[in-house]
Design a protein around this motif. Sequence first.
Motif, PDB file in Angstrom:
ATOM      1  N   SER A 123     -54.951  -2.451 -16.164  1.00 38.14           N
ATOM      2  CA  SER A 123     -55.743  -1.944 -15.046  1.00 38.14           C
ATOM      3  C   SER A 123     -54.861  -1.963 -13.797  1.00 38.14           C
ATOM      4  O   SER A 123     -54.153  -2.940 -13.556  1.00 38.14           O
ATOM      5  CB  SER A 123     -56.972  -2.838 -14.842  1.00 38.14           C
ATOM      6  OG  SER A 123     -57.703  -2.438 -13.708  1.00 38.14           O
ATOM      7  N   GLY A 156     -54.720  -0.901  -9.484  1.00 45.32           N
ATOM      8  CA  GLY A 156     -55.446  -0.478  -8.292  1.00 45.32           C
ATOM      9  C   GLY A 156     -54.629  -0.738  -7.044  1.00 45.32           C
ATOM     10  O   GLY A 156     -53.763  -1.616  -7.027  1.00 45.32           O
ATOM     11  N   LYS A 181     -48.717   3.061  -6.847  1.00 46.04           N
ATOM     12  CA  LYS A 181     -49.684   3.045  -7.951  1.00 46.04           C
ATOM     13  C   LYS A 181     -49.523   4.284  -8.811  1.00 46.04           C
ATOM     14  O   LYS A 181     -49.480   4.197 -10.046  1.00 46.04           O
ATOM     15  CB  LYS A 181     -51.121   2.962  -7.431  1.00 46.04           C
ATOM     16  CG  LYS A 181     -52.172   3.000  -8.552  1.00 46.04           C
ATOM     17  CD  LYS A 181     -53.579   3.062  -8.035  1.00 46.04           C
ATOM     18  CE  LYS A 181     -53.916   4.312  -7.315  1.00 46.04           C
ATOM     19  NZ  LYS A 181     -54.127   5.502  -8.181  1.00 46.04           N
ATOM     20  N   GLU A 182     -49.411   5.418  -8.167  1.00 46.40           N
ATOM     21  CA  GLU A 182     -49.246   6.670  -8.905  1.00 46.40           C
ATOM     22  C   GLU A 182     -47.957   6.666  -9.726  1.00 46.40           C
ATOM     23  O   GLU A 182     -47.955   7.065 -10.895  1.00 46.40           O
ATOM     24  CB  GLU A 182     -49.256   7.856  -7.935  1.00 46.40           C
ATOM     25  CG  GLU A 182     -50.605   8.097  -7.285  1.00 46.40           C
ATOM     26  CD  GLU A 182     -51.663   8.483  -8.294  1.00 46.40           C
ATOM     27  OE1 GLU A 182     -51.539   9.569  -8.900  1.00 46.40           O
ATOM     28  OE2 GLU A 182     -52.611   7.697  -8.493  1.00 46.40           O
ATOM     29  N   ARG A 209     -48.346   4.198 -12.625  1.00 52.45           N
ATOM     30  CA  ARG A 209     -49.259   4.744 -13.637  1.00 52.45           C
ATOM     31  C   ARG A 209     -48.515   5.747 -14.519  1.00 52.45           C
ATOM     32  O   ARG A 209     -48.598   5.691 -15.750  1.00 52.45           O
ATOM     33  CB  ARG A 209     -50.468   5.406 -12.967  1.00 52.45           C
ATOM     34  CG  ARG A 209     -51.506   5.936 -13.942  1.00 52.45           C
ATOM     35  CD  ARG A 209     -52.682   6.571 -13.230  1.00 52.45           C
ATOM     36  NE  ARG A 209     -52.328   7.544 -12.219  1.00 52.45           N
ATOM     37  CZ  ARG A 209     -51.904   8.790 -12.464  1.00 52.45           C
ATOM     38  NH1 ARG A 209     -51.789   9.213 -13.710  1.00 52.45           N
ATOM     39  NH2 ARG A 209     -51.607   9.608 -11.477  1.00 52.45           N
ATOM     40  N   VAL A 246     -53.486   3.012 -19.329  1.00 56.06           N
ATOM     41  CA  VAL A 246     -53.624   2.564 -17.943  1.00 56.06           C
ATOM     42  C   VAL A 246     -54.965   3.029 -17.395  1.00 56.06           C
ATOM     43  O   VAL A 246     -55.292   4.213 -17.450  1.00 56.06           O
ATOM     44  CB  VAL A 246     -52.485   3.121 -17.065  1.00 56.06           C
ATOM     45  CG1 VAL A 246     -52.650   2.657 -15.615  1.00 56.06           C
ATOM     46  CG2 VAL A 246     -51.124   2.698 -17.616  1.00 56.06           C
ATOM     47  N   ASP A 263     -56.911   3.523 -14.114  1.00 58.07           N
ATOM     48  CA  ASP A 263     -56.664   3.691 -12.677  1.00 58.07           C
ATOM     49  C   ASP A 263     -57.960   3.401 -11.919  1.00 58.07           C
ATOM     50  O   ASP A 263     -58.921   4.148 -11.998  1.00 58.07           O
ATOM     51  CB  ASP A 263     -56.183   5.115 -12.414  1.00 58.07           C
ATOM     52  CG  ASP A 263     -55.759   5.356 -10.987  1.00 58.07           C
ATOM     53  OD1 ASP A 263     -56.088   4.540 -10.094  1.00 58.07           O
ATOM     54  OD2 ASP A 263     -55.099   6.379 -10.748  1.00 58.07           O
ATOM     55  N   GLU A 264     -57.950   2.312 -11.161  1.00 58.85           N
ATOM     56  CA  GLU A 264     -59.127   1.871 -10.415  1.00 58.85           C
ATOM     57  C   GLU A 264     -59.176   2.440  -8.999  1.00 58.85           C
ATOM     58  O   GLU A 264     -60.090   2.119  -8.241  1.00 58.85           O
ATOM     59  CB  GLU A 264     -59.150   0.334 -10.337  1.00 58.85           C
ATOM     60  CG  GLU A 264     -59.020  -0.384 -11.649  1.00 58.85           C
ATOM     61  CD  GLU A 264     -60.202  -0.236 -12.577  1.00 58.85           C
ATOM     62  OE1 GLU A 264     -61.216   0.386 -12.199  1.00 58.85           O
ATOM     63  OE2 GLU A 264     -60.119  -0.752 -13.710  1.00 58.85           O
ATOM     64  N   TYR A 267     -57.450   6.893  -4.555  1.00 55.03           N
ATOM     65  CA  TYR A 267     -56.939   8.154  -5.065  1.00 55.03           C
ATOM     66  C   TYR A 267     -56.315   9.036  -3.985  1.00 55.03           C
ATOM     67  O   TYR A 267     -56.115  10.232  -4.191  1.00 55.03           O
ATOM     68  CB  TYR A 267     -58.061   8.894  -5.798  1.00 55.03           C
ATOM     69  CG  TYR A 267     -58.661   8.046  -6.899  1.00 55.03           C
ATOM     70  CD1 TYR A 267     -57.945   7.743  -8.048  1.00 55.03           C
ATOM     71  CD2 TYR A 267     -59.931   7.492  -6.751  1.00 55.03           C
ATOM     72  CE1 TYR A 267     -58.472   6.935  -9.037  1.00 55.03           C
ATOM     73  CE2 TYR A 267     -60.467   6.684  -7.744  1.00 55.03           C
ATOM     74  CZ  TYR A 267     -59.738   6.413  -8.878  1.00 55.03           C
ATOM     75  OH  TYR A 267     -60.271   5.610  -9.856  1.00 55.03           O
ATOM     76  N   TYR A 323     -60.447  -2.579  -4.405  1.00 49.18           N
ATOM     77  CA  TYR A 323     -59.643  -2.261  -5.578  1.00 49.18           C
ATOM     78  C   TYR A 323     -59.192  -3.522  -6.300  1.00 49.18           C
ATOM     79  O   TYR A 323     -59.095  -3.540  -7.527  1.00 49.18           O
ATOM     80  CB  TYR A 323     -58.483  -1.350  -5.174  1.00 49.18           C
ATOM     81  CG  TYR A 323     -59.042  -0.170  -4.432  1.00 49.18           C
ATOM     82  CD1 TYR A 323     -59.701   0.840  -5.113  1.00 49.18           C
ATOM     83  CD2 TYR A 323     -59.030  -0.132  -3.041  1.00 49.18           C
ATOM     84  CE1 TYR A 323     -60.301   1.885  -4.438  1.00 49.18           C
ATOM     85  CE2 TYR A 323     -59.625   0.913  -2.353  1.00 49.18           C
ATOM     86  CZ  TYR A 323     -60.269   1.912  -3.054  1.00 49.18           C
ATOM     87  OH  TYR A 323     -60.878   2.939  -2.379  1.00 49.18           O
TER      88      TYR A 323
END
Length: 146
Positions: free
Chosen positions: A4, A6, A15-16, A19, A29, A31-32, A35, A45
Amino acid sequence: MKISIGSDHAGFEYKELLREYLTGKKYTVIDEGTYSTEPTDYPDYAAKVAHRVVGNEVDFGIVICGTGLGISIAANKVKGIRAAVVSTAFTAESAKNHNHANIIAFGSRVNTIEEVKEYLEIYMNTKESDALRHVNRVKKIHDLEG
Protein backbone atom coordinates in the motif's frame (compact mmCIF):
# COMPACT_ATOMS: atom_id res chain seq x y z
CA MET A 1 4.11 -9.08 -2.59
CA LYS A 2 1.33 -6.57 -1.99
CA ILE A 3 2.15 -2.98 -1.00
CA SER A 4 0.00 0.00 0.00
CA ILE A 5 1.36 3.43 -0.91
CA GLY A 6 0.13 6.92 -0.08
CA SER A 7 1.36 10.49 -0.06
CA ASP A 8 0.36 14.08 0.34
CA HIS A 9 0.90 16.63 -2.43
CA ALA A 10 4.61 17.03 -1.60
CA GLY A 11 5.15 13.29 -2.06
CA PHE A 12 2.87 12.86 -5.08
CA GLU A 13 5.61 12.73 -7.72
CA TYR A 14 7.66 10.20 -5.74
CA LYS A 15 4.55 8.10 -5.06
CA GLU A 16 3.82 7.93 -8.76
CA LEU A 17 7.42 7.00 -9.61
CA LEU A 18 7.56 4.32 -6.88
CA ARG A 19 4.19 2.90 -7.93
CA GLU A 20 5.45 2.55 -11.50
CA TYR A 21 8.77 1.13 -10.31
CA LEU A 22 7.11 -1.50 -8.11
CA THR A 23 4.44 -2.54 -10.62
CA GLY A 24 7.23 -2.86 -13.18
CA LYS A 25 8.81 -5.40 -10.85
CA LYS A 26 5.48 -7.29 -10.75
CA TYR A 27 4.44 -6.25 -7.23
CA THR A 28 0.80 -5.48 -6.51
CA VAL A 29 0.51 -1.86 -5.43
CA ILE A 30 -2.58 -0.29 -3.88
CA ASP A 31 -2.49 3.46 -4.47
CA GLU A 32 -4.18 5.25 -1.56
CA GLY A 33 -3.73 8.73 -3.03
CA THR A 34 -3.30 11.63 -3.27
CA TYR A 35 -3.78 11.83 -6.99
CA SER A 36 -2.43 15.31 -7.75
CA THR A 37 -0.17 18.07 -6.48
CA GLU A 38 -3.12 20.03 -5.08
CA PRO A 39 -2.49 20.80 -1.38
CA THR A 40 -3.85 18.11 0.90
CA ASP A 41 -3.38 16.71 4.41
CA TYR A 42 -0.91 13.87 4.95
CA PRO A 43 -2.78 12.27 7.92
CA ASP A 44 -5.56 11.21 5.53
CA TYR A 45 -3.20 9.11 3.42
CA ALA A 46 -1.17 7.83 6.36
CA ALA A 47 -4.40 6.46 7.85
CA LYS A 48 -5.43 4.70 4.63
CA VAL A 49 -2.06 2.96 4.32
CA ALA A 50 -1.90 2.13 8.04
CA HIS A 51 -5.35 0.55 8.09
CA ARG A 52 -4.48 -1.68 5.13
CA VAL A 53 -1.31 -2.79 6.94
CA VAL A 54 -2.99 -3.58 10.28
CA GLY A 55 -5.85 -5.26 8.41
CA ASN A 56 -3.28 -7.62 6.85
CA GLU A 57 -4.42 -6.61 3.38
CA VAL A 58 -0.83 -5.83 2.35
CA ASP A 59 2.68 -6.94 3.27
CA PHE A 60 3.82 -3.43 4.17
CA GLY A 61 3.18 0.23 3.45
CA ILE A 62 5.02 3.20 2.02
CA VAL A 63 4.13 6.79 2.90
CA ILE A 64 5.68 9.96 1.50
CA CYS A 65 5.50 13.63 2.38
CA GLY A 66 8.05 16.43 2.17
CA THR A 67 10.17 15.15 5.06
CA GLY A 68 8.63 11.76 5.86
CA LEU A 69 8.19 12.98 9.43
CA GLY A 70 4.59 14.19 9.58
CA ILE A 71 3.18 11.29 7.60
CA SER A 72 5.08 8.76 9.75
CA ILE A 73 3.84 10.38 12.97
CA ALA A 74 0.28 10.14 11.66
CA ALA A 75 0.70 6.50 10.61
CA ASN A 76 2.11 5.62 14.04
CA LYS A 77 -1.14 6.76 15.67
CA VAL A 78 -2.82 3.61 14.29
CA LYS A 79 -2.50 0.71 16.72
CA GLY A 80 -0.16 -1.95 15.37
CA ILE A 81 1.85 0.34 13.14
CA ARG A 82 5.60 0.74 13.35
CA ALA A 83 6.35 3.42 10.77
CA ALA A 84 9.98 4.44 10.33
CA VAL A 85 11.41 7.37 8.44
CA VAL A 86 14.08 6.06 6.08
CA SER A 87 16.71 8.44 4.72
CA THR A 88 19.88 6.31 4.49
CA ALA A 89 20.84 2.75 3.64
CA PHE A 90 21.50 2.12 7.33
CA THR A 91 18.06 3.36 8.42
CA ALA A 92 16.42 1.25 5.69
CA GLU A 93 18.10 -1.90 6.97
CA SER A 94 17.59 -1.09 10.64
CA ALA A 95 13.92 -0.19 10.17
CA LYS A 96 13.22 -3.75 9.04
CA ASN A 97 15.88 -5.75 10.89
CA HIS A 98 15.82 -4.10 14.30
CA ASN A 99 12.46 -2.35 14.49
CA HIS A 100 10.30 -4.66 12.36
CA ALA A 101 8.80 -1.56 10.70
CA ASN A 102 5.67 -2.35 8.74
CA ILE A 103 5.52 1.07 7.08
CA ILE A 104 8.43 3.05 5.74
CA ALA A 105 8.27 6.78 5.22
CA PHE A 106 10.26 8.86 2.79
CA GLY A 107 10.78 12.60 2.38
CA SER A 108 10.61 13.89 -1.18
CA ARG A 109 12.55 16.98 -0.06
CA VAL A 110 15.20 14.89 1.72
CA ASN A 111 16.34 12.22 -0.74
CA THR A 112 16.49 11.82 -4.51
CA ILE A 113 14.15 9.30 -6.10
CA GLU A 114 17.18 7.14 -6.94
CA GLU A 115 18.14 7.05 -3.25
CA VAL A 116 14.56 6.25 -2.25
CA LYS A 117 14.47 3.31 -4.68
CA GLU A 118 17.79 2.06 -3.29
CA TYR A 119 16.56 2.30 0.31
CA LEU A 120 13.27 0.64 -0.59
CA GLU A 121 15.14 -2.31 -2.09
CA ILE A 122 17.31 -2.59 1.03
CA TYR A 123 14.21 -2.58 3.24
CA MET A 124 12.42 -5.17 1.10
CA ASN A 125 15.46 -7.48 1.01
CA THR A 126 16.16 -7.30 4.74
CA LYS A 127 14.70 -9.84 7.14
CA GLU A 128 13.25 -9.02 10.54
CA SER A 129 15.75 -10.02 13.21
CA ASP A 130 14.71 -12.84 15.51
CA ALA A 131 17.43 -11.88 17.99
CA LEU A 132 15.81 -11.81 21.40
CA ARG A 133 16.89 -8.22 22.13
CA HIS A 134 15.10 -6.91 19.03
CA VAL A 135 12.03 -9.08 19.52
CA ASN A 136 11.75 -7.89 23.13
CA ARG A 137 12.07 -4.24 22.09
CA VAL A 138 9.36 -4.60 19.44
CA LYS A 139 7.13 -6.26 22.06
CA LYS A 140 7.73 -3.33 24.42
CA ILE A 141 6.69 -0.93 21.64
CA HIS A 142 3.53 -2.98 21.13
CA ASP A 143 2.85 -2.95 24.88
CA LEU A 144 2.95 0.87 24.89
CA GLU A 145 -0.19 0.87 22.75
CA GLY A 146 -2.23 -0.37 25.68
